[in-house]
Scaffold this motif. Structure first.
Motif: not given
Length: 435
Positions: A284-291
């Motif tokens: 899983v790859v996530l971007r900050e600030q819930g993007q």
């Protein structure tokens, strides 16, 4: 039947060669473009464009410059300029390259003219010497009872208005070329990802290219004093799975490949996670600030990263996360992870922070009309310079014999926009010949 067809052709030619039609089309284009600057455009601000009244959206004013009817207006204006230019070409060519001396006094300009009497040989010789010395191109006509001439310099000035009109045609063609064959889009991808160019988010146009973009790394670099240096993206172009081009781009330093240009537009922190669930490991790859978010398969649990801080000399990479259930507004779990740390999420799966991953935001644009537009700009500048600062000067005259020795030289000057310059040249000629 042929006569009717010919009449229609003549009528269309007269219509499109009309200056009134050109001014009318130019006024309509300017008015429509003015309205387009007041109404939000979809490619620039989609949300505001959606808020515009339905009538304006139906008419295409929220995507004005890509509508068929606006392109048709530009096409009609282009045709008008071409027809007017063709109609004027013959006279401009004759004025430049086909100078014809006057055959009688009626063809000598009357508005600005002078009469000089004197010895025939002296007048003829003095006139020719002056014109040659001043750089005029001279065409002579000698007959038994008269001698006539026409002299011109700065003849390229005649082409000023023609080139200016032509430049508008080139500019319109460049704009249409970019609008029809080009595209504009945006991509936000993390380090280590490969994205086909046809999958980017488009704001206009259509992508015909088939290569892929691999983001090797994305960094937000800072100077030793703590100030931001720049955003850097190391990216590769892949064709058939093989790397064919690679470059590190940054703000104000784009990367171009086969007419497609990539601009560094934004940056976001991100991270690679591993979700262990039901005996499987899911990257899983996530971007900050819930993007973006991750929904665990078969559940209504949603995972987001609220903040991601890359590693530094004093600390490891840290990720703050939250877990939401269903449509709930408040998180059911939140916490902090460091590199390699694993936590249990709602007794459903295990979450591990693997590594930091920068996300790069790239504007992607292809505009094959740019070179044509630059050509149009160059023609416009050149045409205006010729039209206003290189006014042609034309003198013509007839020397008639009164007897074997004496004669009368009648000389006139064609006065265009630069009357003072033309009159000065006429006076210089008369003064020189008189002396």
């Amino acid at each position: 039947m042929e006569e009717n067809s010919q009449n229609w052709v003549d009528r269309l030619w007269r219509a499109f060669s009309s200056m009134k039609m050109g001014l009318a089309l130019l006024g309509i284009v300017a008015l429509v473009a003015g309205i387009g600057t007041l109404i939000p455009q979809t490619e620039q601000d989609p949300q505001k464009a959606q808020a515009v009244g339905q009538l304006w959206q139906t008419l295409g004013f929220t995507h004005l410059y890509s509508t068929v009817w606006f392109r048709l207006l530009l096409g009609l204006l282009c045709v008008n300029l071409i027809v007017c230019s063709i109609q004027r070409f013959g006279s401009i060519y004759r004025q430049t390259f086909k100078l014809t001396p006057p055959s009688n006094l009626a063809k000598v300009p009357k508005k600005n003219s002078r009469v000089v009497n004197g010895d025939i040989g002296t007048l003829q010789k003095s006139a020719q010497e002056f014109l040659t010395r001043k750089g005029y191109r001279v065409v002579l006509d000698e007959q038994s009872d008269q001698w006539s001439f026409i002299a011109a310099k700065r003849r390229l000035g005649y082409w000023g208005s023609f080139i200016t009109h032509l430049s508008f045609v080139v500019l319109v063609l460049g704009a249409l070329l970019g609008s029809i064959l080009g595209f504009k889009g945006y991509m936000m991808e993390g380090a280590g990802t490969t994205t086909p160019i046809q999958q980017i988010e488009l704001s206009k146009g259509k992508v015909s290219e088939t290569f892929s973009v691999r983001i090797n790394s994305a960094e937000d670099r800072f100077l030793s004093n703590g100030e931001r240096d720049n955003w850097y993206t190391d990216m590769s172009i892949l064709e058939n799975g093989q790397e064919v081009a690679r470059k590190t781009l940054s703000v104000n330093h784009p990367f171009e490949y086969k007419g497609v240009t990539f601009y560094q537009a934004s940056f976001s922190n991100g991270a690679h996670f591993t979700v262990a669930m039901n005996g499987q490991k899911i990257p899983v790859v996530l971007r900050e600030q819930g993007q973006n978010y991750f929904q665990a398969p078969g559940t209504d649990l949603y995972l987001i990263a609220t903040s991601i801080m890359p590693s530094s000399s004093s600390q490891k990479a840290v990720a703050l996360y939250q877990v939401y259930k269903g449509t709930g507004a408040d998180p059911v779990q939140s916490g902090q992870l460091t590199l390699g740390q694993t936590v249990d999420v709602q007794s459903t799966y295990k979450l591990t922070l693997d590594s930091y991953a920068g996300f790069t935001g790239l504007q992607v644009k292809k505009d094959p009309g740019v070179a044509v537009i630059w050509l149009g700009c160059a023609l416009l500048v050149g045409g205006l310079l010729l039209a206003f600062y290189w006014q042609p000067i034309v003198l013509s005259g007839i020397l008639k014999s009164e007897n074997n020795k004496q004669g009368t030289l009648t000389v006139g000057a064609f006065s265009g926009k630069s009357t003072s310059t033309t009159l000065e040249a006429l006076e210089q000629f008369v003064s020189s010949v008189t002396k």
